[in-house]
Every structure is written in structure tokens, then in C-alpha cells.
Enzyme design. Sequence first.
Site, PDB file in Angstrom:
ATOM      1  N   GLU A 179      32.258 -31.527  10.758  1.00 18.76           N
ATOM      2  CA  GLU A 179      32.450 -30.209  10.802  1.00 18.76           C
ATOM      3  C   GLU A 179      32.394 -29.646  12.326  1.00 18.76           C
ATOM      4  OE1 GLU A 179      31.560 -31.606   7.219  1.00 18.76           O
ATOM      5  OE2 GLU A 179      30.209 -31.765   8.599  1.00 18.76           O
ATOM      6  N   PRO A 184      14.538 -31.631  17.197  1.00 19.04           N
ATOM      7  CA  PRO A 184      14.360 -31.071  15.992  1.00 19.04           C
ATOM      8  C   PRO A 184      15.155 -29.831  15.592  1.00 19.04           C
ATOM      9  CG  PRO A 184      12.529 -31.901  17.167  1.00 19.04           C
ATOM     10  CD  PRO A 184      13.262 -31.878  18.036  1.00 19.04           C
ATOM     11  N   GLY A 235      20.323 -29.804  16.882  1.00 22.40           N
ATOM     12  CA  GLY A 235      21.116 -31.094  16.656  1.00 22.40           C
ATOM     13  C   GLY A 235      22.677 -30.805  17.272  1.00 22.40           C
ATOM     14  N   GLU A 263      27.358 -38.646  16.551  1.00 20.58           N
ATOM     15  CA  GLU A 263      28.259 -38.134  18.010  1.00 20.58           C
ATOM     16  C   GLU A 263      28.775 -36.892  17.590  1.00 20.58           C
ATOM     17  OE1 GLU A 263      27.190 -39.533  20.216  1.00 20.58           O
ATOM     18  OE2 GLU A 263      27.891 -41.919  20.421  1.00 20.58           O
TER      19      GLU A 263
END
Length: 386
Positions: free
Chosen positions: A368, A126, A129, A364
Site C-alpha cells: 500500500e 512499535p 512502521g 521494505e
Amino acid sequence: MSIDPELADELVATIAAWIDRDVVPAASELEAADEFPEAMFAQMCDFGLFGATIGVDHGGLGLNALTYARIVEELSRGWMSLAGILNTHMLAVAMISRFGTTEQRHRFLPRMVDGSLRAAFSLSEPDAGSDAQNIRCRAVPDGDEWIVNGTKMWVTNGMRAGLVMLLARTPDDRITCFVVEKTPGPADGGLTISRKIDKLGYKGVETVEMSYVDHRVPGSNMLGGSEGLGKGLHYAFAALELGRVNIAARAVGVGQAAFDAAMGYAQERQTFGKPIFEHQAVRFKLAEMATKLHAARLVTYDAARRYDAGHRVDLEAGMAKLFASEAAYEIATDAMRIHGGYGYTTEYPVERYYRDTPLMLIGEGTNEIQKLVIARQLLARWLEQN
């Protein structure tokens, strides 16, 4: 890994024919219902796709990355979610094949060939990432076992998978990969499917949150054995090179489907007494779409060939993922615009392509993040050469 080109072409053609015959007519209905495609999954098992990149010594097809990318492209041309059913499994295969102990390879890979033991990949959390270094899920030793506590997000195939490649922080504050064997279902000895995550697109394949509360993992399931302690991110990032080739190939497949739909509609739809293809504005848009699609396919196949040659391809795979995903999004958008008002309805599949393509922009690693990876590798290679 090499494969006879004629056999590769025959396999890809067989899958393409199945896509046209069975997948394309049914995909939109299954997608709208967010229904797992059991019959299509069974056919993928029959094709041997879950053992596609597993070596023949373990019962797999032993395909190279280029052939695998072409297969993913065809699956995505029909319904992108089919490639998602396959991708996390192949990430696990890549990790076990490259970094597992001999015992782990013999124990897991033969069972992963036919799809009866499917795999999920669990890195994101959470609050972590793209920032993989910040994961908080922890594993502490307890005799011959490890006790895992934490929450994982965005676990594709997490419900149906029987094996999870779990990245967790160990007491030395390093990140290690564990092969978690689970019973398919909502709960399994401290491992719980906390919730199913609903998505804009990418339907039919589940994405879930998984919670670990004092879940026990045998010490023998640390990937790479004792040598794997603290090497989890290295193992994961190496496998994600193939994962990004997969994402790029998916983008090419969806881009091809969107382009085909736009070309077909441009011949059928008439305005001002002639097919809209005859209007210069539409012709120019289709020309740009075809050029982007061709370039995306070339850069994707180039990354796959370099992977097959044994090169490190975090730069090339990142470039392929970045370019192909952006191209697919633009192609799908233009296909919807060519369809006009019909492109905004569920009557035509272009709205599905439009909803599916954003996944490739963020899957994946976001684009950015890909730009940061590409820039870092460009600098490293430039310094080596100068």
C-alpha cells in the site's frame, strides 16, 4: 559498477547448483525447526556473498545490482530465509559505501566482506512502521558521544549482527543514522535484545525487538560524519531502493520454486485416468502462473539495470517490489491449490512458499505504501515532462 557477463553467469550457476544439491533437500527441515542454517551461512561466506556489492578496493566481489538480484533469486528459490540473512547486510553496505566518510568506509567495509561482521538495519518502531517520520528513538550529544534511548522493532539479524544501522531523532528534531557497533548477543552496554519475534514464515533468521537505554555511540559513528546530521532518512530511503530490488528478486525466486513444484506435481498426480496437467483448468492456471513469473522477473531485472546505470529507481524498484510480491503470492496460492489437499500439508514444500510470500507484501514498505510512492513519483516525472 560492471562485471563480466560470463563471470556473472558462472557465479550464478555455481550458486544455483549448490542450492539444488544442499539447500533444497534440507530447507524444510531447518525451517520447521526455526533453526539458523549455520552450514549454509558458512557456505555463503565462502562464496563471498557478504562482500557481493562491496568494491574490490575493499576486498569485495564488486558485483552489480543485476547479478546480486540473480543471486538473491537463486537463494530464495531454495529457501527465502537465506536471502534475508543477506539483505540487511547489503542495506548497510549500500549506506556506508554511498554516504559514509572515507574513514568509515575504510573502517567498516573490509570487515564486512567475509561475514564475520554482519549488519542489521533498524528503522521501524512499535508505533512507527510505514510512518518513518514518526520515529521516537532519540540520540542526544554528550561530549564526543551520543546517548541513545528508544525501542526498535522488526530488526532482522539483530541478534547475530555486530553492526546496526540505527535511525534516531536528534535534538534538532531531525533523523540521523548512526553505525552502532555491538557485541553479538542479547545485551551490550545499554543495548538489549528485548524479545525474539515469532513469525508465520521466514523462519531460521531471527527478527527481534531491540531496546536502547543510555547506550553510547561514538560521534565518529554518525554516518557521513557531521555532514550526516539530519540526513538519516535520505540515506535509508536511498539504500531501500536496492532493498526493494532484493525483495522483488526474492519474490521471483519463491515464485519460481512454487511454479516448479506445481508443474512437477501436475505431471505426477493423476485423476480420471490422466495427469492433472491434461485438464484444461490446470493448464490455464499454470499458463497464468508462468506469465506472471516471467513478467515479475523482467520488471525486477529492469529495476536492477537502472540502478546499475546510476539512475534514481525509487519508482522502478517500487514497481518491481509491488508487482513481483503480488505475483509470488498468487503463484504460491495457485501452486497450493494445484496440489489439492497435499498442498495443505508439510509433506510438500508448497505450504512453506505459501507462508513465506506474505513477507514480500509487507517487507521494505507495505505494498500500500509502495502504491503511494509510485503515484508520487509518477506525478513528479509527469510534471517534469509537461
